[in-house]
Design a protein around this motif. Sequence first.
Motif, PDB file in Angstrom:
ATOM      1  N   VAL A   1     -39.638 -18.929 -30.686  1.00  0.00           N
ATOM      2  CA  VAL A   1     -40.591 -20.034 -31.643  1.00  0.00           C
ATOM      3  C   VAL A   1     -42.036 -19.436 -31.299  1.00  0.00           C
ATOM      4  O   VAL A   1     -42.684 -19.438 -32.342  1.00  0.00           O
ATOM      5  CB  VAL A   1     -40.081 -21.364 -31.138  1.00  0.00           C
ATOM      6  CG1 VAL A   1     -41.228 -22.177 -31.806  1.00  0.00           C
ATOM      7  CG2 VAL A   1     -38.705 -21.529 -31.684  1.00  0.00           C
ATOM      8  N   LEU A   2     -42.369 -19.496 -30.116  1.00  0.00           N
ATOM      9  CA  LEU A   2     -43.607 -19.223 -29.649  1.00  0.00           C
ATOM     10  C   LEU A   2     -44.230 -17.602 -30.114  1.00  0.00           C
ATOM     11  O   LEU A   2     -45.391 -17.580 -30.399  1.00  0.00           O
ATOM     12  CB  LEU A   2     -43.953 -19.247 -28.182  1.00  0.00           C
ATOM     13  CG  LEU A   2     -43.616 -20.777 -27.707  1.00  0.00           C
ATOM     14  CD1 LEU A   2     -43.684 -20.785 -26.142  1.00  0.00           C
ATOM     15  CD2 LEU A   2     -44.871 -21.857 -28.448  1.00  0.00           C
TER      16      LEU A   2
ATOM     17  N   LYS B   1     -42.819 -17.655 -34.493  1.00  0.00           N
ATOM     18  CA  LYS B   1     -43.106 -18.920 -35.492  1.00  0.00           C
ATOM     19  C   LYS B   1     -42.305 -18.879 -36.655  1.00  0.00           C
ATOM     20  O   LYS B   1     -42.713 -18.544 -37.715  1.00  0.00           O
ATOM     21  CB  LYS B   1     -44.801 -18.728 -35.841  1.00  0.00           C
ATOM     22  CG  LYS B   1     -45.435 -18.813 -34.508  1.00  0.00           C
ATOM     23  CD  LYS B   1     -46.867 -18.877 -35.027  1.00  0.00           C
ATOM     24  CE  LYS B   1     -47.796 -18.931 -33.822  1.00  0.00           C
ATOM     25  NZ  LYS B   1     -47.472 -17.629 -32.684  1.00  0.00           N
TER      26      LYS B   1
ATOM     27  N   ASP C   1     -39.623 -19.727 -39.861  1.00  0.00           N
ATOM     28  CA  ASP C   1     -39.441 -20.856 -40.879  1.00  0.00           C
ATOM     29  C   ASP C   1     -37.890 -21.381 -40.867  1.00  0.00           C
ATOM     30  O   ASP C   1     -37.907 -22.589 -40.995  1.00  0.00           O
ATOM     31  CB  ASP C   1     -39.661 -19.974 -42.085  1.00  0.00           C
ATOM     32  CG  ASP C   1     -41.276 -19.618 -42.303  1.00  0.00           C
ATOM     33  OD1 ASP C   1     -42.000 -20.389 -42.324  1.00  0.00           O
ATOM     34  OD2 ASP C   1     -41.040 -18.473 -42.471  1.00  0.00           O
TER      35      ASP C   1
ATOM     36  N   SER D   1     -44.045 -27.757 -31.376  1.00  0.00           N
ATOM     37  CA  SER D   1     -44.211 -26.376 -31.375  1.00  0.00           C
ATOM     38  C   SER D   1     -44.967 -25.805 -32.492  1.00  0.00           C
ATOM     39  O   SER D   1     -45.799 -26.686 -33.138  1.00  0.00           O
ATOM     40  CB  SER D   1     -42.775 -25.857 -31.921  1.00  0.00           C
ATOM     41  OG  SER D   1     -42.471 -26.139 -33.284  1.00  0.00           O
ATOM     42  N   PRO D   2     -45.366 -24.540 -32.813  1.00  0.00           N
ATOM     43  CA  PRO D   2     -46.430 -24.156 -33.595  1.00  0.00           C
ATOM     44  C   PRO D   2     -45.831 -24.182 -35.248  1.00  0.00           C
ATOM     45  O   PRO D   2     -46.663 -24.036 -36.045  1.00  0.00           O
ATOM     46  CB  PRO D   2     -46.724 -22.795 -33.064  1.00  0.00           C
ATOM     47  CG  PRO D   2     -45.361 -22.443 -32.470  1.00  0.00           C
ATOM     48  CD  PRO D   2     -45.172 -23.465 -31.612  1.00  0.00           C
ATOM     49  N   VAL D   3     -44.622 -24.446 -35.114  1.00  0.00           N
ATOM     50  CA  VAL D   3     -44.040 -24.659 -36.360  1.00  0.00           C
ATOM     51  C   VAL D   3     -43.414 -26.009 -36.693  1.00  0.00           C
ATOM     52  O   VAL D   3     -42.553 -26.432 -37.533  1.00  0.00           O
ATOM     53  CB  VAL D   3     -42.859 -23.521 -36.679  1.00  0.00           C
ATOM     54  CG1 VAL D   3     -43.571 -22.070 -36.820  1.00  0.00           C
ATOM     55  CG2 VAL D   3     -41.871 -23.788 -35.765  1.00  0.00           C
TER      56      VAL D   3
END
Length: 435
Positions: A188-189, A192, A194, A222-224
């Motif tokens: 995830v980091l 990123k 979808d 999280s960034p998303v």
Amino acid sequence: MAALALLAVAAALGPGLAVPRYRPDWASLDARPLPAWFDRAKVGVFVHWGVFSVPGQHDAAYESFVRRRFPPGTTYAEFAPHFTAHDFQPRQWSFSPLRYVVLTTKHHEGFTNWGSPVSWNWNSVDTGPHRDLVGELGEALRESNLRYGLYHSLMEWFNPLYLADKQRDFKTQSFVLKKTMPELYDLVLKYKPDVIWSDGDWEAPDSYWNSTSFLAWLYNDSPVKDTVVVNDRWGRGCSCRHGGFYNCADKYRPGTLPDHKWEMCSSLDRLSWGYRSNMSLLEVMDERSMIEELVQTVSLGGNYLLNVGPTKEGVIVPIFQERLLALGRWLDTNGEAIYESQPWRVQMENTTDTVWYTSKGPVVFAIFLLWPRDSVLHLSSPIPCPGTQVTLLGFGGTLEWQIQPGTGMLITLPYMLPSPLPPQSGWVVKLEGVK
């Protein structure tokens, strides 16, 4: 710092508009609205690619196949150097006009297609391609404005930590804490995504996998957090009950319109998800079947995720390319009835499963899978009015129609010249001014 940032955003939004916080429990997580882009997208490509692409075999004769093709005593780990990706050029993997792509970052055997820090020497950077396959494909897809999803198996068949936790009836979590969770956070980091397409969950409960804690972080910090969607494979008993969109089962087909967003994953190779070197043409889904699956899925409110298995060199074989191009051509003409559509009040004609419906606001699309012999299409469900207009997508001008008393509409279609080739499957009539 993350908490301070959230408070600042909440203050800027004003009273009553504070950023929601999701708790690490299913009641809270399941209440999260699904980001709108996913339902609008409708069509994606699944890519099963990894060390399993080297033996290129997936049937009961697997061991015999390996004995014929590889030296005696070959172990699965010895396939990794042959997973070369020599011909992998991600910008040549043409998936347009499909809207999202989901890549296997790690399947059940544990090999990672990126340099996972907790998968030493069993990843695509340390061995095999010596490349970050997850990162390279992601860059190429985003240049083409495609959404990028990451498949990730929670379990690993042969990992000693997992086997030890399993032996203890999953009362310990060494594998989750040292392997599964670090990899998910890293994906995830770093990339990123979808979509996070989780799998390999069925042997243990979600409490073992720490699924709700991870998803709470994903949705909150999280960034998303505002764009990511997830599926429903987060622990034994979660499928078709908890998560974002529902997969329920591989190649799942509901008989009626579900009340929850869902996705049907299917494979061009009817017998396998990964590449098979001994695949025959008759085992590949034909264009007609592919379009029928897409139409039926979208009419019932689902997304259609169609799988290909590249070779160990990173090539999507020509027959798969041809099928994807055919699907793309069909969508170029008929995509108005697919992308961003919604299920209509009727999903299919009562008398046949060859006419399916979608809608966009007041506009209704009737998708018919067989061309009527007399070139007259009978629709019993739409209720026309004097101002009703009928057009055929891909054909200029309006079509003549008339009311068939008590049984609906009769639409006169354009004349089709005889052809020695079988006709394509799937044409779309656009209906404006019907109920």
